[in-house]
Design an enzyme around this catalytic site. Structure first.
Site, PDB file in Angstrom:
ATOM      1  CB  THR A  55      -1.027   0.054   1.495  1.00  0.00           C
ATOM      2  OG1 THR A  55      -0.010   0.328   2.539  1.00  0.00           O
ATOM      3  CG2 THR A  55      -1.618  -1.330   1.393  1.00  0.00           C
ATOM      4  CB  CYS A  56       0.334   4.842  -0.299  1.00  0.00           C
ATOM      5  SG  CYS A  56      -0.950   5.067   1.278  1.00  0.00           S
ATOM      6  CG  ASN A  57       0.234   4.584   4.680  1.00  0.00           C
ATOM      7  OD1 ASN A  57       1.291   5.645   4.386  1.00  0.00           O
ATOM      8  ND2 ASN A  57      -0.752   4.820   5.427  1.00  0.00           N
ATOM      9  CD  GLN A 120     -10.144   3.690   4.334  1.00  0.00           C
ATOM     10  OE1 GLN A 120      -9.616   3.572   5.281  1.00  0.00           O
ATOM     11  NE2 GLN A 120     -10.884   4.309   3.810  1.00  0.00           N
ATOM     12  N   GLY A 193     -18.407 -12.474  39.361  1.00  0.00           N
ATOM     13  CA  GLY A 193     -19.360 -12.325  38.011  1.00  0.00           C
ATOM     14  C   GLY A 193     -18.844 -12.834  36.793  1.00  0.00           C
ATOM     15  CG  MET A 197     -19.701  -4.170  32.868  1.00  0.00           C
ATOM     16  SD  MET A 197     -18.656  -2.623  32.010  1.00  0.00           S
ATOM     17  CE  MET A 197     -17.557  -2.241  33.705  1.00  0.00           C
TER      18      MET A 197
END
Length: 436
Positions: A55-57, A120, A193, A197
């Site tokens: 990719t461009c990066n 992307q 529990g 959460m």
């Protein structure tokens, strides 16, 4: 089988250098074929598994191959960019096995992007995998790596975009604990529990690899399910008062209408701990921990309102989302490394099965000949069983006899684990002849 990633990206190389290695989608398949031809080895005449993400990066090469191919791959990639190997080495990174998987998962999840979380890159990675598959260079190992990358990316995007406030509070709890304890790898954590959460909090604490974790829940089966996911112990809620002193951190969130952890129980726990501090987080509404507990010396109690006050801005939420993503990724990495290790044992397992089948076939043929000659069935069965047992033990006993004293004890422990599983017999000690 091993995997490695070789590449450069926006954090390691300037734009102009990255441009030298940029490949269009149409170039990927022929480039992969060239790579395979370059890395062909006698034991793998068709070359290693390979895929390229460009990719461009970033431009990254993913290979399922031994580490001895890293240097040839680096030389090949330098040639693609038209620069020297040393010049590329200054800006490239090489990651192997678990580190390679972690990198792939972070890339797919958008955590290694210039814009954090951009979506992307996931589509670009899927296209790269499709091209590698079309080029015939993907293979089962890289297929597993990328499919797991996509699954982890999906979980990250789902989990970090929904319930951001809850995720932030879980992350804040870990950071507060880190302020109290010097090293979170040495603490023991109890979760009370088994709801959403608690699952979030467990994910965050698990990412810090504490010494021990446990889950206490009213329904033991549900507690065991959550405990198994994080490698924790499941305990009964009724046993909580007697075991509270064992834990440095307690995180509680249940639907109980009355407090589950009272002042007296905590006082007894502190006494047994010789007043070593305890960090307690009560995420339940109404409370799971009696408010008077906060007045005790050596107790650091935070409620859901306390954490909500800490988590006030978008930056906090974004950091919490990243922390949650990293925890999800780490779970995926451990799973892939385990799969990779099991895959590496396949040739040995196949060889063992072939050897045992050969022994069985030889002994069976001998038994059939004896039966044809009129031998008693009982005698033939006895001979058959003894013959198989002797063949299977011969190599092991020979190694025990031949081992030097420094190796013998370790070898004996291994043999005991393999052959005396479930037996009360102790590992062999002393000279092998004395024990046999």
């Amino acid at each position: 089988m091993s995997v490695f990633t070789l590449g450069l990206n926006h954090t390691t190389a300037p734009l102009d250098l990255r441009g030298r290695f940029a490949l269009s989608l149409e170039q990927l398949a022929p480039t992969l074929q060239t790579l395979r031809q370059r890395l062909v080895q006698p034991e793998r005449p068709h070359g290693p598994e390979a895929a390229i993400l460009s990719t461009c990066n970033r431009t990254e090469l993913y290979c399922a191959a031994g580490p001895q191919l890293v240097r040839p791959a680096l030389e090949w990639l330098a040639g693609v960019g038209g620069i020297g190997v040393d010049a590329l080495s200054d800006h490239a990174y090489v990651l192997e096995d678990g580190a390679a998987a972690r990198h792939a998962f972070r890339v797919a999840s958008g955590l290694d992007s210039m814009v954090l979380g951009e979506p992307q890159i996931l589509g670009q990675m899927k296209l790269a995998v499709r091209e590698a598959d079309a080029a015939g260079t993907l293979g089962s190992t890289l297929h597993q790596l990328f499919q797991r990358s996509f699954a982890v990316a999906k979980e990250v995007r789902t989990s970090t975009e929904i319930g951001a406030h809850s995720i932030s509070m879980a992350a804040a709890a870990v950071r507060l604990a880190a302020q109290l304890f010097e090293d979170l790898r040495e603490i023991r954590v109890l979760f009370v529990g088994a709801g959403e959460m608690i699952e979030l909090a467990a994910t965050h604490f698990a990412a810090r690899a504490p010494a021990r974790m446990a889950v206490a829940n009213r329904t033991l089966e549900r507690g065991e399910k959550l405990a198994t996911r994080f490698g924790a112990e499941a305990i009964r809620l009724a046993d909580l008062p007697a075991r509270l002193h064992e834990f440095d951190v307690v995180v509680s969130c249940t639907a109980s209408s009355l407090p589950l952890i009272g002042l007296g129980a905590v006082e007894r726990a502190l006494k047994l701990r010789r007043h070593r501090p305890m960090f307690m987080v009560d995420l339940a509404v109404p409370r799971d921990i009696e408010p008077e507990v906060a007045r005790l010396d050596d107790i650091y109690l935070y409620t859901v309102d306390d954490l909500a006050a800490i988590v006030q801005n978008g930056g906090e939420k974004r950091q919490a989302a990243v922390a949650q993503a990293e925890a999800i990724i780490e779970t995926g990495v451990q799973s892939f490394v385990h799969w990779l290790g099991e895959r590496g044992s396949v040739p040995l397992i196949q060889a063992l099965q072939a050897q045992v089948d050969a022994w069985r076939g030889n002994e069976l043929a001998r038994a059939q000949k004896l039966l044809a000659r009129g031998a008693r069935v009982e005698d033939v069965l006895d001979m058959l069983s003894k013959g198989l047992a002797q063949k299977m033990l011969h190599g092991t006993l020979a190694e025990l006899h031949a081992a030097d004293p420094a190796q013998r004890e370790q070898l004996a422990a291994t043999v005991s684990r393999l052959f005396l599983r479930g037996s009360a017999a102790a590992p062999l000690r002393g000279a092998p002849g004395d024990a046999l």
